[in-house]
Design a protein around this motif. Structure first.
Motif, PDB file in Angstrom:
ATOM      1  N   ARG A   1      -4.085   6.790  -7.749  1.00 16.26           N
ATOM      2  CA  ARG A   1      -2.630   6.612  -7.701  1.00 16.26           C
ATOM      3  C   ARG A   1      -2.151   6.247  -6.295  1.00 16.26           C
ATOM      4  O   ARG A   1      -1.200   5.487  -6.126  1.00 16.26           O
ATOM      5  CB  ARG A   1      -1.933   7.890  -8.187  1.00 16.26           C
ATOM      6  N   PHE A   2      -2.804   6.792  -5.284  1.00  8.58           N
ATOM      7  CA  PHE A   2      -2.444   6.472  -3.905  1.00  8.58           C
ATOM      8  C   PHE A   2      -2.737   4.998  -3.585  1.00  8.58           C
ATOM      9  O   PHE A   2      -1.909   4.286  -3.019  1.00  8.58           O
ATOM     10  CB  PHE A   2      -3.203   7.386  -2.945  1.00  8.58           C
ATOM     11  N   LYS A   3      -3.914   4.546  -3.975  1.00  4.38           N
ATOM     12  CA  LYS A   3      -4.310   3.163  -3.709  1.00  4.38           C
ATOM     13  C   LYS A   3      -3.459   2.156  -4.474  1.00  4.38           C
ATOM     14  O   LYS A   3      -3.246   1.026  -4.016  1.00  4.38           O
ATOM     15  CB  LYS A   3      -5.782   2.965  -4.061  1.00  4.38           C
ATOM     16  N   SER A   4      -2.959   2.575  -5.652  1.00  2.00           N
ATOM     17  CA  SER A   4      -2.154   1.666  -6.456  1.00  2.00           C
ATOM     18  C   SER A   4      -0.686   1.667  -6.048  1.00  2.00           C
ATOM     19  O   SER A   4       0.136   0.959  -6.647  1.00  2.00           O
ATOM     20  CB  SER A   4      -2.273   2.032  -7.938  1.00  2.00           C
TER      21      SER A   4
END
Length: 509
Positions: free
Chosen positions: A499-502
């Motif tokens: 979720r952080f990378k997206s």
């Protein structure tokens, strides 16, 4: 009404302490009796903690202390299991600490930053100042290398314990947050049909945490505070030092974690900057010696002088001092991180893992270089004395510098005392809240403040020995329990990373 009752209890305690200091007729005899009790306990308990375990080393079978094996294995396991998350999310950790992802509507008692400073106030202190000096005095310069290594892998352990603490945190009867290894150990095993085992491990952890709060968080801090004061003022009375420290600690303890977080968020950053700048002044005034100091550290880490007891003796000393300094693997700081305001358990783990970097890689390293560059660790009069060695190193910058160190140590010790009282208090709530209610907290606070007075009158050997045994003991149930349920942690961490990378993480500034 609760605060009023607690205040009355503390006032009664201080009155008793004052009477004790005035009417004690044979102080030396009392010191001997107290030291004998701690010395006897240490002698028997360390036989279990340092039980020799056979291991293979360069084709030979040698023995390694049990606790050393557990600590090293735990750090390696979680660092590899989580794919070096301590490196991958390092920058993100800084952003979270700055408040970039703080949602004021999240449930909890304190902010990410306050949770970190509360945890750091229990670690950045005399473990960095006196503990590093004691480590070098006992194991030589090579100890510092192992302190670095343990701290690096300890970042993953900090991440794991603080994430678990957020995942399984609970509310007490008063409505505040209760979390940490004693809670998540019992809950994780209960959820997997092992409720009795979880309860046993949780209770063992809580009991040892109370012991650790009284040893490392209380007695050791008071002891070293008196030592540095007596170093500058030989006529200082140990009872008076203990009483003053007890009174100041008691004044904050009444307010709980919110008060502790408020105080430490102001004290810790200021004193860290002050102490680091003082050390850097000594280091850079002898900048040409810095490369040689690092060479000496690396050389003696693997080829220590026989006087220091061999490779594993140096490594064990490094593990002990690193654990005492940053508490990685012990899970104690997770008790403070459990109280942070967040709906993302992994995010608090990300905040927690920066602790060993600040505490060990920065503060401990600067202390070590100061001691090595000035040659203070070679002085036979202070080689085993801890804080006196650091004071000697500071005197190289001017006769007035030990007085500034005195102020820094008193503040560091004070912040550690109040933070560790919270850890012991939470452990007390876990063990006794259902039976005794808030009376359990009152009794713990009374006992904690009373025991502060003993620190200045105990010998450093027995104080440090007791503190080490209590602190290292809590690593057993914590690391073993986390390893058993590491699959839960890995899944949560991977979900957070995805979720952080997206770009799904909401930012608030």
């Amino acid at each position: 009404m609760i605060k009023l009752a607690s205040t009355r209890v503390l006032l009664a305690l201080f009155s008793a302490l004052t009477s004790l200091s005035v009417f004690a007729q044979d102080e030396l005899k009392l010191q001997e009796q107290v030291n004998k009790i701690f010395g006897t306990f240490n002698e028997h308990y360390e036989k279990f903690l340092f039980f020799p375990v056979p291991v293979f080393y360069w084709g030979e079978v040698i023995t390694m202390p049990l606790i050393l094996l557990v600590m090293v294995f735990g750090g390696l396991f979680f660092t590899i299991r989580l794919g070096f998350i301590n490196v991958r999310l390092f920058k993100h950790s800084i952003d979270v600490i700055r408040g970039k992802y703080d949602n004021p509507e999240d449930e909890g008692d304190i902010t990410h930053f306050q949770a970190l400073t509360s945890a750091l106030s229990a670690t950045v202190g005399l473990g960095n100042i006196a503990g590093v000096a004691l480590a070098i005095g006992r194991g030589g310069p090579g100890v510092i290398f192992w302190i670095w290594i343990i701290a690096f892998f300890g970042m993953s352990l900090k991440f794991a314990s603080s994430t678990f603490a957020q995942l399984y945190k609970q509310k007490t009867m008063k409505g505040d947050i209760l979390g940490g290894p004693m809670v998540y150990l019992s809950e994780m095993f209960k959820n997997h049909n092992w409720p009795m085992l979880g309860k046993i491990m949780g209770c063992f952890y809580a009991v040892m945490t109370i012991g650790a709060s009284l040893g490392g968080g209380n007695l050791f801090q008071a002891n070293q505070t008196y030592k540095i004061i007596a170093n500058q003022h030989p006529d200082a009375n140990p009872w008076i030092v203990g009483i003053v420290l007890a009174f100041l600690a008691g004044a904050v303890l009444i307010g709980g974690i919110k008060k502790i977080g408020s105080v430490t968020s102001k004290l810790v950053p200021f004193m860290c900057v002050f102490y680091v700048l003082s050390c850097l002044a000594i280091i850079f005034s002898n900048a040409s010696m810095i490369p040689d100091m690092f060479v000496q550290i690396f050389k003696e880490a693997f080829n220590p002088d026989a006087a220091f007891g061999g490779f594993f003796a140096v490594m064990l000393t490094g593990v002990q001092r690193a654990s005492f300094s940053n508490e990685a693997g012990l899970g104690s700081s997770a008790i403070a991180h459990a109280a942070a305001k967040t709906k993302e358990p992994v995010r608090e783990g990300v905040v927690a893992m920066i602790g060993p970097v600040i505490d060990t890689h920065v503060v401990c390293t600067i202390t070590a270089l100061t001691l090595l560059i000035t040659g203070a660790y070679k002085d036979p009069e202070v080689a085993k004395q801890g804080v006196e060695m650091t004071a000697l190193a500071f005197s190289h910058l001017g006769s007035w510098m030990p007085y500034f160190l005195l102020v820094a140590i008193c503040v560091f010790a004070y912040s550690t005392v109040i933070s560790w009282s919270y850890y012991g208090e939470r452990a007390t709530v876990y063990l006794f809240e259902k039976r005794l209610g808030y009376n359990a907290v009152r009794f713990y606070r009374f006992a904690y403040v009373f025991i502060i007075i003993l620190g200045p009158v105990l010998s450093i050997g027995n104080v440090l020995g007791f503190a080490d045994l209590m602190l290292l003991s809590i690593a057993f149930p914590n690391i073993i329990g986390m390893v058993c349920f590491s699959g839960i942690l890995k899944a949560k961490a991977q979900d957070y990373l995805d979720r952080f990378k997206s770009g799904q993480m909401k930012e608030y500034f």
